[in-house]
Structures are given as C-alpha cells and as structure tokens.
Design an enzyme around this catalytic site. Structure first.
Site, PDB file in Angstrom:
ATOM      1  N   HIS A   1       0.791  -1.235   0.000  1.00 10.39           N
ATOM      2  CA  HIS A   1       0.000   0.000   0.000  1.00 10.39           C
ATOM      3  C   HIS A   1       0.826   1.290   0.000  1.00 10.39           C
ATOM      4  O   HIS A   1       0.281   2.360  -0.279  1.00 10.39           O
ATOM      5  CB  HIS A   1      -0.924   0.028   1.231  1.00 10.39           C
ATOM      6  CG  HIS A   1      -2.274  -0.566   0.990  1.00 10.39           C
ATOM      7  ND1 HIS A   1      -2.451  -1.861   0.576  1.00 10.39           N
ATOM      8  CD2 HIS A   1      -3.521  -0.039   1.112  1.00 10.39           C
ATOM      9  CE1 HIS A   1      -3.747  -2.111   0.453  1.00 10.39           C
ATOM     10  NE2 HIS A   1      -4.415  -1.020   0.759  1.00 10.39           N
TER      11      HIS A   1
ATOM     12  N   SER B   1     -13.679   0.712   2.516  1.00  6.69           N
ATOM     13  CA  SER B   1     -12.533  -0.031   3.023  1.00  6.69           C
ATOM     14  C   SER B   1     -12.779  -0.605   4.411  1.00  6.69           C
ATOM     15  O   SER B   1     -13.668  -0.171   5.143  1.00  6.69           O
ATOM     16  CB  SER B   1     -11.331   0.916   3.064  1.00  6.69           C
ATOM     17  OG  SER B   1     -10.292   0.375   3.808  1.00  6.69           O
TER      18      SER B   1
END
Length: 783
Positions: free
Chosen positions: A131, A672
């Site tokens: 990420h 998310s």
C-alpha cells in the site's frame, strides 16, 4: 516428495487433529521456481475430515441442505454442537485458519497485538507490503523510493513479524490478494484479512473476509472470532462468457442490480453451469469487487478451473485432496438462498460503471451517449489496468491482445496508460512472455507490483486539482477523489481489455464491439475480441524471492518504536465506560449524504501515518459534507463560536472535556476495512456515531474501539438533529442485546425531544464497550 507444503492451516495449528493430511510440493516445482518454500508454515495442515465432521453435525442439527458458504462457515464453528445458527440474526463464534494484513493496516494491527502482551500469534499470519508505494515514474524507481521513504515502517513490520511469528512479504512482492491467491487460498479455507478486498480468495473456493485490525488481533490471539451469521444471496450463472465480455462484467452487472449496500450482511454465492466458463482468476475478480456491494464475502464452488490453477501454482496435491472432498466444496442440491439472481452470460454485454460510485452501471455501448447527456468529459485522459481486482496473467494477456492489434496498424494510446502487475510472479511471467513489451510499446508505463493509483498512491501531474477530466480503470472503487485526490476526476471502472481499447481510442464514446479506429495511413479497422491464455503455457516464473519467514523463536527480537517518530506510535488504552449514561454530547458534525471510509479517514498521502494514531487523526472526517453549510472540513466550534476543521474542533472539545457524537446518513462507513475510521473518532473524544444505517465492517470496527454505533429507529429522525444540539444517550446502565437505547435531544431554543436508537450489540460486544475497547477486554480476561 519435496519439503512439506505447510501452506494450509487446520482448525488447530498447534496440534495435528484427527484426519489431517501432510501435503508436499514436488521437488520439480521447487527447482523450477528456484525460490524458498519457507513461506509455508510448519504446523499448518489441511484437514478436510474435520471440516466434513463439523458440517455433518450442523446439517443434522438444521435438517436441511446447506449452501457452499454455509458449509465452509459452519465448518469453522468453535462449537458446532451448540452454536445458535439463524441467518441474519445470531452471532457465530468461528475459528478462521489464517490471517493476512496489508502494510497500511498491519501497522495498527501489530501495534494492537503488541499491546495485548501475547508472545506469538496462534494461527498462521502474514504481512504484505503493497500500500505504501507511490506511482510516479515507473516500477523500479518507484519501488526504490518507497523503500527509502518507508524504511522505518518496513523495519517495524519486518521485526514485529519476526518477533511474533508472522511471515513478511517485502515491498515489491505484489498485492496482498494476488499473493494470497497464488500461495494461501484453497477450497474450503477460512481466511480473514485487514483489507476490504480480501474476498478475492473466493475465486479459489475460499471464504475470505475483510475485517479491521482488532478482529485480526482476536484471531491471532487464538480467541474465537465473531461474525453475524450471514444471509446467502445466490447468483445463478447460465450460458458462456465470450467475445468482449469478461468476468469483470459479471460483478459490474451485479453491482448495478444490488447497489452499494444490497449485499450487506450476506455472502454472495455463485453457482450454475455458467461458472465453468470463467477462469479461476476471473472468479477471483468477481469475488474481489463484491466488496463494492457491501457483501460479507463472495465464493465460487470448486471446479476444474480451480484444480488447474492449484496445479499451476505448485499445489497439485491440494487439488487431489479437494477432488476427494468435492461434495463438501459445492452447495447441496436443494439448498435455499435468501435472494436469487439469475444471469445469462450469453446475453451479458461489456459494462463500465461510474462515475463516483461503483454501482452506476452502463453497457459500454451506451456510456458515450450517457456521458454527453450528463456533461461528463468524453476524452479519456488516463487508462489504468491492474489492481487487486484485475492483474492476473489472463487479464494482462487479454489487454496485450488488444494492444497488439493497434500496434500492428501503427496506432498507440491516445490517453496515458499505466500497467500494474498483481505480483512479482505475474510481473516476471508477463515480461518473459512478451506482454510487458507489447503494453509498453502501445504507450504503457509498467508500475510497481503494488496498489498504486487504485488506492490514491498516484503522483498525478497531467491535470490540475479541480480540473474536470475522465479516467478509466480496471480497479474496483471510484469514489470521489479516491485515485488522484481530485474531486473533479470522473473515474469509471471496467475490464482491462475495455480500458485498453478506450485508452487507444481516447474517448468514452467508443464501443469496440461495433466502432472503427483509424490507422495512421487512413485505414479503418475494427478490433477483434480479446484473447488471452488463462495460465502461462511455460508455467509461472516466480521472479525474485521476496518472502521473509519468521524464526522458530523470535522472543529475543527487539521491536523499536521511537517516541520521536511521526510514523509510528505505541498505543495507550482507551478509557473505560464510566458506568453512567452519556450526557450532553455535542454534535461534532451532521454528515450529509455518502460518507465512505475515504471520507472519514482519507488514504493517499495520509497512508504514511497509519501507524501513528495521533497524527493520522488529523484527517478525521475532512472529506465529509457538513449538512449545515454543504462545506467540507468546515464546522462550527460551539465553545468558541468560530468555524474550523473537523479534527481541530474535535481536539478542542477533547481538551475541554467535551465528548461528542457524529450524525450520519445511509450506509455510513461504506468501502474499506479501514479501522482508522473508528480509531480516530475514539482517540479525539467521540462516544457515539448515530446514523440511518452502517456498512458491516465499519460498524464492527466502531464496537471494537469502544464507540457506540447506533441507528435511528425511525430514519426520518435524522432530520430532527440540528448542528448545535446536545444529545444524551440513555439506557446504558441496562444496556442489553436487542433493547433499544434512547437519545434525549436538547435544542438550543430550550426544547427537547426523545428519539429511539437501535443497536446490534451482543453480550460480548457490550463487554467491549464497558471495558473501553475489545483490546481492553482481552487484557481483562488474561488476568
């Protein structure tokens, strides 16, 4: 046989239960791969007989046929003899086999695990560095820069993994969900991951569920994990995928049918004869994007496409064992679904969804006209392929087949074009097989094996912020400003092959099924439907070995967190409940409309603070729209009378011992698994979040951190709340499952009204609230 294939966890990874099988990777595969097999943990066994035994117990108790998802979920029950099972109502206590964490969420998960005081994880667990790599120039340089910029975080995760027994996939390894598919998923496994797209593993017949870090800590600590017993939505597929229609179109169509919250509280289970026309990685694409309809997870039944994928990734003996237990890995005949959708793949057309929401579905043939009607920019500025949703070998092959046709006619992309391989194995294989060269020659830039622009890690410079423009991606999410931090960017999601075609054409108003392109010599030509091998004929090239196995005993390892760090911060326990009702809570902000976890805790540049709770709290709700003035990050401080940013006002209230609530709309917390969206309001003095309805993961995350996620019994009561109200939450001294609480709302004009508030807390979750958090409660139980 070669070394133990220790990749699949059993229901007890500490003891070899009855019927467990040891599996082996062939020496030939290891030699061919030329990589360490240490990624596969010892004391990790596949145990279909235990799964079968649990399923038999539950089937006898329920006296009815079971869906596939019920078999896998109920097969992991902590107590199959006595568990109360009622779809959509009861909470199940489960024993997942494995935990996976991406680096942005792993920081907080590992900080919480460190706080628990436990010496080592109880189930096989891995950390995946995907990420924090920003897309800027190209894969090699971007990766090198990320390693330098994030060195402190990578060192923390690597050392914490070594100390506590967690495998560590280094930056450059690939995207967590692709790595799981290639290494850890298998038919019948239950895996939880700290990322909302964990359901990707359903393409390999797994039940893989996205959770917050606190849930991961429970599983890593060996505590039964709670999940509300999911409903089951059946999607029956008939016909065959062909031509320009791809697996992505299945979920784009389903998203259009169910909307962003239509799958909430349910597992989506695909079945029917059409399943066999979809590759294993295509099934993973469909399951991955099921997160966009709010589904708990999605799953496909075991079939020959999964068997072939297992064999190609060195797990042939798992496939052989799955063949033995194939009846366990498909739905029972006559099982019933809570909702049934039927899709004929023969009739399904290519789709493109967006902008600004992943459920706004359009056939590709219509989107140009719809864009013109709505004033959406027709010019495609950038086409982006890859992401955890669409970065398989087959995806890259189909995109390359489109690109090659254009190249053969002398055409290149009119739009900018980026390519993100899903893993180091995919990168190495498409490079060897020539796909990378084709995609580069047509104008593509190959980015690092990471999330990149899909999650906002994109240093985009071709348009100014606020400039209206269109991009098309093969990603999963297209919320406002998600990809490039520009709220005026109109992002559309579609398949990689359609992205490639639109990038070549340079316009949304192009249907590759019917429209012609013009070559430099003036020749008109039409693109043929894409084709691409499901799996490489020469087998996979694994590329560089990027896995770090934890030592057998990491107790002597040291995990350093500097008190001066602005990236990492050890956690302090949250305060316990006072034992009394919550009186005179200020309304920090009344949020208007869609409020995703991107609005509550933005990603992009904020990702660097994911391990530092105080620093990342400076992004709390800065993307939410204030109902009072339709402004973003501008709310009234009722102690000073001045307007300020949401985090600033919250900090001022906290410093003056003023607790507060947030009031929100429908499906609050969509998106998310980001637990920071729950940690931040708790850290800054929040006590309750009161909304019309919640997204599943966010509601659980709020409970885990000691907040009260409450819903208006009458949704229209949302309209009664004023920004300058004080709210008292009553009934906490008799806080009981199923019993509503009440809110006494005091208006500034002196009037009051009492509203009923529903909650979904069970007994265990009420204990979390009383202790101040689930982690506090875990510590209490250790003494």
């Amino acid at each position: 046989p070669g070394p133990l294939l220790e990749l699949v966890s059993s229901f007890t990874n500490l003891a070899l239960g009855h019927g467990a099988r040891r599996l082996h990777v062939s020496a030939a595969y290891r030699a061919k791969a030329n990589v360490s097999m240490s990624r596969f943990e010892p004391s990790s066994f596949i145990n279909y007989e235990k799964l079968q035994s649990n399923v038999d117990i539950v089937r006898k108790r329920l006296n009815r046929p079971l869906t596939l998802s019920e078999k896998i979920v109920y097969g992991h029950l902590d107590d199959p003899h006595n568990q109360d099972i009622d779809r959509g109502r009861t909470y199940l206590r489960l024993r997942p086999d494995r935990v996976a964490m991406q680096d942005a969420t792993a920081q907080m998960a590992m900080l919480q695990f460190i706080s628990s005081g436990l010496p080592r994880v109880a189930v096989p667990s891995t950390i995946h560095c995907d990420h924090l790599i920003e897309a800027q120039i190209g894969g090699v340089k971007d990766l090198a820069r990320a390693k330098e910029v994030n060195q402190e975080v990578y060192n923390f995760l690597s050392s914490a993994g070594a100390k506590y027994g967690v495998g560590f996939w280094k930056p450059g390894s690939g995207i967590i969900h692709q790595i799981i598919l290639e290494n850890y998923a298998y038919p019948g496994v239950m895996l939880i991951g700290t990322d909302s797209h964990t359901p990707n593993g359903g393409g390999l017949g797994s039940i893989c569920i996205g959770v917050g870090g606190a849930d991961a800590v429970d599983v890593m600590a060996g505590i039964p994990w709670e999940l509300k017993c999911p409903k089951v939505i059946g999607v029956k597929l008939t016909g065959t995928l062909s031509g320009w229609t791809s697996p992505k179109d299945v979920i784009l169509k389903v998203a259009g049918i169910l909307t962003v919250k239509g799958g909430t509280g349910a597992i989506v289970e695909y079945h029917g004869p059409g399943v066999d026309s979809i590759s294993c990685t295509g099934m993973a694409t469909i399951c991955n994007m099921g997160a966009e309809i709010g589904a708990t997870t999605s799953v496909f039944p075991y079939n020959h496409r999964m068997r072939t994928y297992l064999e190609k990734t060195g797990r042939g003996q798992i496939a052989a064992l799955a063949d033995e237990y194939s009846d366990l890995l498909v739905p029972d005949e006559g099982c019933e679904y809570d909702q049934l959708i039927e899709l004929n793949l023969d009739e399904l057309k290519p789709h493109i969804n967006g902008p600004f929401t992943p459920d706004l579905a359009h056939p590709v043939s219509d989107v140009g006209a719809v864009a013109e009607q709505n004033g959406w920019p027709l010019e495609v500025k950038v086409g982006l392929i890859g992401s955890c949703t669409n970065s398989s070998y087959e995806d890259m092959g189909r995109a390359a087949s489109v690109a090659k046709q254009a190249l053969d006619k002398g055409l290149k992309c009119k739009a900018q074009f980026t390519v993100t391989p899903g893993s180091e194995q995919i990168r190495a294989t498409i490079e060897r097989d020539g796909y990378s060269k084709i995609l580069g020659d047509v104008g593509g830039v190959v980015l690092a094996n990471a999330c990149g622009p899909c999650i906002g890690q994109w240093d985009r410079r071709d348009v100014k912020k606020g400039e209206k423009n269109t991009i098309v991606t093969s990603f999963n999410r297209n919320f406002t400003a998600r990809n490039d931090a520009n709220p005026a960017t109109h992002a559309f999601v579609t398949s990689p092959e359609i992205v490639t075609a639109l990038a070549i054409a340079g316009t949304l108003n192009f249907n590759p099924e019917t429209d012609f392109l013009t070559a430099p010599n003036g020749e008109k030509f039409k693109l043929d439907p894409p084709n691409g091998d499901e799996l490489p004929a020469k087998d996979f090239d694994p590329g560089q070995d990027t896995y770090q196995h934890p030592p057998a005993d990491g107790s002597s390892m040291k995990v350093d967190v500097s008190p001066q760090s602005n990236r990492l911060q050890l956690l302090e326990p949250f305060d316990k409940w006072s034992g009394k009702d919550l009186e005179d809570l200020r309304v920090l902000i009344k949020v208007k409309g869609k409020c995703t976890t991107d609005h509550i805790s933005a990603a992009g540049p904020w990702l660097k603070f994911r391990g530092h709770l105080d620093n990342i709290s400076n992004n709390m709700l800065i993307g939410a729209v204030n109902s009072e003035n339709d402004a973003v990050n501008k709310i009234k401080n009722h102690l000073t009378g001045e307007y300020g940013g949401v985090p600033d006002v919250a900090r001022h209230y906290k410093a003056n011992s003023v607790s507060w609530v947030v009031v929100g709309d429908d499906n609050y917390g969509e998106g998310s698994s980001r637990e920071h969206a729950a940690l931040e309001p708790r850290h800054l003095g929040g006590r309750a979040i009161i909304v019309k309805s919640f997204a599943r993961i966010h509601e659980t995350n709020l409970k885990k951190q000691g907040l009260l996620p409450l819903t208006f019994s009458n949704p229209s009561d949302y309209d009664k709340i004023r920004p300058d109200d004080k709210i008292s939450i009553r009934g906490l001294e008799t806080f009981t499952p199923g019993k509503p609480l009440s809110a006494v709302v005091k208006h500034s004009d002196g009037s009051e009204e009492t509203l009923e508030l529903n909650h979904s807390f069970n007994e265990t979750q009420i204990e979390w609230f009383k202790a101040g958090s689930a982690l506090n409660r875990m510590k209490e139980l250790q003494h």
